[in-house]
Write a protein that holds these residues in place. Structure first.
Motif, mmCIF file in Angstrom:
data_model
loop_
_atom_site.group_PDB
_atom_site.id
_atom_site.type_symbol
_atom_site.label_atom_id
_atom_site.label_comp_id
_atom_site.label_asym_id
_atom_site.label_seq_id
_atom_site.Cartn_x
_atom_site.Cartn_y
_atom_site.Cartn_z
ATOM 1 N N ILE B 225 0.854 -1.182 0.000
ATOM 2 C CA ILE B 225 0.000 0.000 0.000
ATOM 3 C C ILE B 225 0.891 1.233 0.000
ATOM 4 C CG2 ILE B 225 -1.602 1.328 1.433
ATOM 5 C CD1 ILE B 225 -2.775 -1.406 2.279
ATOM 6 N N ILE B 226 0.542 2.202 -0.819
ATOM 7 C CA ILE B 226 1.398 3.382 -0.955
ATOM 8 C C ILE B 226 1.440 4.163 0.363
ATOM 9 C CG2 ILE B 226 1.678 5.583 -2.139
ATOM 10 C CD1 ILE B 226 0.531 4.317 -4.621
ATOM 11 N N ALA B 227 2.649 4.423 0.840
ATOM 12 C CA ALA B 227 2.813 5.122 2.112
ATOM 13 C C ALA B 227 3.110 6.594 1.891
ATOM 14 C CB ALA B 227 3.938 4.491 2.924
ATOM 15 N N SER B 228 3.855 6.909 0.818
ATOM 16 C CA SER B 228 4.110 8.323 0.550
ATOM 17 C C SER B 228 4.424 8.519 -0.923
ATOM 18 C CB SER B 228 5.271 8.839 1.405
ATOM 19 O OG SER B 228 6.490 8.342 0.918
ATOM 20 N N VAL B 229 4.041 9.680 -1.447
ATOM 21 C CA VAL B 229 4.312 10.034 -2.836
ATOM 22 C C VAL B 229 4.979 11.401 -2.838
ATOM 23 C CG1 VAL B 229 3.310 10.463 -5.099
ATOM 24 C CG2 VAL B 229 2.252 8.804 -3.582
ATOM 25 N N SER B 230 6.135 11.506 -3.515
ATOM 26 C CA SER B 230 6.781 12.809 -3.601
ATOM 27 C C SER B 230 7.401 12.946 -4.990
ATOM 28 C CB SER B 230 7.847 12.949 -2.513
ATOM 29 O OG SER B 230 8.793 11.924 -2.632
ATOM 30 N N PRO B 231 7.661 14.190 -5.452
ATOM 31 C CA PRO B 231 8.186 14.392 -6.800
ATOM 32 C C PRO B 231 9.512 13.670 -7.046
ATOM 33 C CG PRO B 231 7.429 16.449 -5.882
ATOM 34 C CD PRO B 231 7.378 15.449 -4.769
ATOM 35 N N GLY B 232 10.395 13.626 -6.038
ATOM 36 C CA GLY B 232 11.615 12.852 -6.204
ATOM 37 C C GLY B 232 12.692 13.568 -6.992
ATOM 38 N N ALA B 233 13.874 12.988 -7.046
ATOM 39 C CA ALA B 233 15.038 13.622 -7.662
ATOM 40 C C ALA B 233 14.979 13.542 -9.181
ATOM 41 C CB ALA B 233 16.316 12.951 -7.146
ATOM 42 N N ASP B 234 14.455 12.443 -9.700
ATOM 43 C CA ASP B 234 14.390 12.279 -11.151
ATOM 44 C C ASP B 234 13.275 13.155 -11.722
ATOM 45 O OD1 ASP B 234 13.745 11.191 -13.758
ATOM 46 O OD2 ASP B 234 15.156 9.588 -13.223
ATOM 47 N N PRO B 235 13.586 13.988 -12.747
ATOM 48 C CA PRO B 235 12.556 14.897 -13.269
ATOM 49 C C PRO B 235 11.392 14.184 -13.962
ATOM 50 C CG PRO B 235 14.552 14.987 -14.583
ATOM 51 C CD PRO B 235 14.880 14.186 -13.385
ATOM 52 N N ASN B 236 11.536 12.924 -14.320
ATOM 53 C CA ASN B 236 10.477 12.237 -15.054
ATOM 54 C C ASN B 236 9.540 11.430 -14.165
ATOM 55 O OD1 ASN B 236 11.424 13.126 -17.548
ATOM 56 N ND2 ASN B 236 12.958 11.499 -17.570
ATOM 57 N N TYR B 237 10.053 10.944 -13.042
ATOM 58 C CA TYR B 237 9.285 9.950 -12.296
ATOM 59 C C TYR B 237 8.952 10.401 -10.880
ATOM 60 C CZ TYR B 237 10.951 7.029 -16.084
ATOM 61 O OH TYR B 237 11.227 6.517 -17.312
ATOM 62 N N LEU B 238 7.903 9.818 -10.358
ATOM 63 C CA LEU B 238 7.520 10.052 -8.971
ATOM 64 C C LEU B 238 8.349 9.162 -8.046
ATOM 65 C CD1 LEU B 238 3.636 10.039 -9.204
ATOM 66 C CD2 LEU B 238 5.025 11.985 -8.529
ATOM 67 N N ASP B 239 8.503 9.602 -6.813
ATOM 68 C CA ASP B 239 9.185 8.817 -5.795
ATOM 69 C C ASP B 239 8.101 8.203 -4.899
ATOM 70 O OD1 ASP B 239 11.387 7.810 -4.698
ATOM 71 O OD2 ASP B 239 11.988 9.605 -3.603
ATOM 72 N N ILE B 240 7.816 6.909 -5.100
ATOM 73 C CA ILE B 240 6.708 6.287 -4.366
ATOM 74 C C ILE B 240 7.244 5.256 -3.385
ATOM 75 C CG2 ILE B 240 4.620 4.889 -4.574
ATOM 76 C CD1 ILE B 240 4.097 6.113 -7.218
ATOM 77 N N LEU B 241 6.807 5.359 -2.141
ATOM 78 C CA LEU B 241 7.226 4.413 -1.114
ATOM 79 C C LEU B 241 6.034 3.546 -0.716
ATOM 80 C CD1 LEU B 241 9.877 3.983 0.497
ATOM 81 C CD2 LEU B 241 8.848 5.314 2.316
ATOM 82 N N LEU B 242 6.256 2.229 -0.666
ATOM 83 C CA LEU B 242 5.172 1.314 -0.321
ATOM 84 C C LEU B 242 5.381 0.728 1.061
ATOM 85 C CD1 LEU B 242 5.125 -1.050 -3.420
ATOM 86 C CD2 LEU B 242 3.822 1.013 -3.117
ATOM 87 N N ASN B 243 4.276 0.460 1.770
ATOM 88 C CA ASN B 243 4.324 -0.436 2.925
ATOM 89 C C ASN B 243 4.026 -1.831 2.396
ATOM 90 O OD1 ASN B 243 4.926 1.313 5.005
ATOM 91 N ND2 ASN B 243 2.788 1.937 5.218
ATOM 92 N N LEU B 244 4.991 -2.750 2.483
ATOM 93 C CA LEU B 244 4.783 -4.083 1.926
ATOM 94 C C LEU B 244 3.691 -4.808 2.704
ATOM 95 C CD1 LEU B 244 8.483 -5.100 1.338
ATOM 96 C CD2 LEU B 244 6.775 -4.565 -0.372
ATOM 97 N N SER B 245 2.844 -5.551 1.988
ATOM 98 C CA SER B 245 1.767 -6.251 2.683
ATOM 99 C C SER B 245 2.260 -7.547 3.311
ATOM 100 C CB SER B 245 0.622 -6.538 1.716
ATOM 101 O OG SER B 245 1.091 -7.309 0.645
#
Lengths: 173, 278
Positions: B225-245
């Motif tokens: 389940i997604i725990a946090s979403v941030s723009p991130g360092a890479d200009p193309n992609y999002l930085d998404i952190l998951l809580n593993l189920s």
């Protein structure tokens, strides 16, 4: 080294190796403090022991642990390094009169303060090399440093307890 | 000449040290490359049996918990089955190839597991004689666990999802955007989802499941389940952190899945010169 102490050391290596594999494998206090108790066997070989057999024993012991840990090469690498620097560090921390011929560097023979100054830096160098190699390429230097500090302290603590409980005391002079 | 030999002899400890370290480094490198030769590992018979005896003892204490998980899983399956049961009537339906099973499942038990290193592995109590093949996907009732790496006669070794080298093709359930889940080596309960473009509307709390694109896992197995979403360092992609189920510290009974059409798919990909990066 006479025959009797040879048997003792072989038993020590096997017992500590088994404890490491069966009991301590999944143990990690707070996720950072690991215990590498089998290092006690490498650390307590006699001071006069030749470098070549020590290196070979450490490498094989490390490799055996590796096979069970699924970390092939990591323990072997670090344990060989530990065995290599051990003679130099022994020379560095030697008491003013030097060592007797068949001194074993253990708490019972050398005292607690000396043992800590002897064992902690060696265990730390082992842990540091171990975690640095494990996290190679992930660029997490600080985490490796953190883990090695707590792991070496925890290992030393257990090493002291094991020696106080199970190592035979030499008869008084 | 004698002098050279004497000199070398005086350096014998150092030379032996260098030799052993080179062997160790070679073992590390050879063992960590995905297709590299795995010489000794815990899938060998002796080591496997030691680990199995150990886990026999340890698993005894978690039998109640394992039973509970099985019962709840059975309940879900029974409910799903009641939905697809055909009501008998006078019309006969010809089943075509769309109903052929693409995936085959097997059950097994984990006998050794690590979660504390950056390259974690699992050992499983089934091997080639039970039909386990390298490349099969592994999951349990909670979610994705890993992928089989090497197989011996009676045991096999798998790469855990908690291994910085494993990528799992995945998608966000709510909007079907796909990416790759990869562990970053930090916490054993969190992983990163890579290659999700910035314009995508990803929300904290969205479920991430397997996409079924890389033909290892069927579509729809839970990853986290997604725990946090941030723009991130890479200009193309999002930085998404998951809580593993999946709770990796408790993985004991698992399912293995094999795509029976993977050979056909692979030959199709290689014919059309596509390298599947997910």
């Amino acid at each position: 080294m006479n025959f009797r102490s040879l048997i003792t050391f072989i038993l020590l290596v096997i017992v500590l190796g088994l404890i490491q594999i069966l009991l301590l494998k999944n143990l990690a206090l707070f996720g950072i403090a690991f215990c590498f108790l089998y290092l006690v066997s490498i650390l307590s070989f006699p001071t006069s022991m030749n470098a070549v057999p020590l290196l070979l024993i450490s490498f094989l012991l490390g490799l055996t642990i590796d096979v069970f840990y699924e970390t092939l090469g990591l323990h072997a690498l670090s344990a060989t390094f530990l065995a290599f620097i051990r003679p130099y560090w022994l020379k560095f921390v030697s008491p003013s009169g030097g060592y007797d011929d068949n001194t074993n560097p253990t708490i019972n023979e050398m005292g607690m303060a000396w043992y800590i100054s002897y064992a902690w830096p060696l265990i730390f160098s082992f842990c540091f090399l171990f975690f640095l190699t494990d996290q190679w390429g992930t660029g997490r230097f600080l985490s490796a440093l953190n883990k090695s500090f707590f792991s070496s302290t925890f290992t030393l603590l257990l090493a002291i307890i094991v020696q106080l409980l199970f190592f035979k005391r030499r008869r008084g002079i | 000449m004698l002098r050279i030999l004497q000199f070398l002899y005086s350096l014998r400890a150092f030379l032996l040290f260098v030799l052993l370290e080179v062997i160790a480094v070679w073992l590390i490198v050879a063992n960590n490359s995905p297709q590299g030769a795995a010489f000794f590992n815990s899938s060998s018979a002796v080591i496997g049996s030691v680990l199995k005896t150990q886990s026999d003892v340890v698993d005894f204490f978690s039998l109640a918990e394992a039973n509970e998980a099985l019962v709840s899983e059975n309940a879900v399956l029974i409910e799903a089955l009641s939905g697809v049961q055909v009501i008998p009537d006078s019309m006969a339906i010809e089943l075509d190839s769309a109903f052929n099973a693409t995936y085959e499942f097997k059950g097994a038990r984990v006998i050794s597991n690590s979660i504390r290193f950056s390259q974690n592995h699992l050992t499983i109590n089934k091997g080639a004689s039970d039909g386990i093949k390298p490349g099969m996907g592994i999951f349990n009732h909670e979610g994705v666990v890993g992928r089989v790496k090497t197989v011996s006669e009676n045991y096999s070794v798998a790469i855990s999802l908690l291994n910085t080298g494993l990528l799992v093709s995945s998608k966000i359930k709510s909007n079907d955007v796909f990416g790759s889940v990869n562990w970053d080596g930090n916490s054993s309960s969190q992983a990163k989802m890579l290659y999700v473009p910035r314009h995508v509307n990803a929300q904290v709390g969205d479920t991430v499941i397997t996409s079924g694109f890389n033909a290892v896992f069927p579509e729809g197995i839970k990853i986290g389940i997604i725990a946090s979403v941030s723009p991130g360092a890479d200009p193309n992609y999002l930085d998404i952190l998951l809580n593993l189920s999946t709770d990796f510290s408790k993985v004991s009974y698992i399912y293995l899945v094999e795509n029976s059409q993977i050979v056909e798919l692979d030959s199709l990909y290689s014919k059309s010169e596509i390298t599947n990066e997910f």
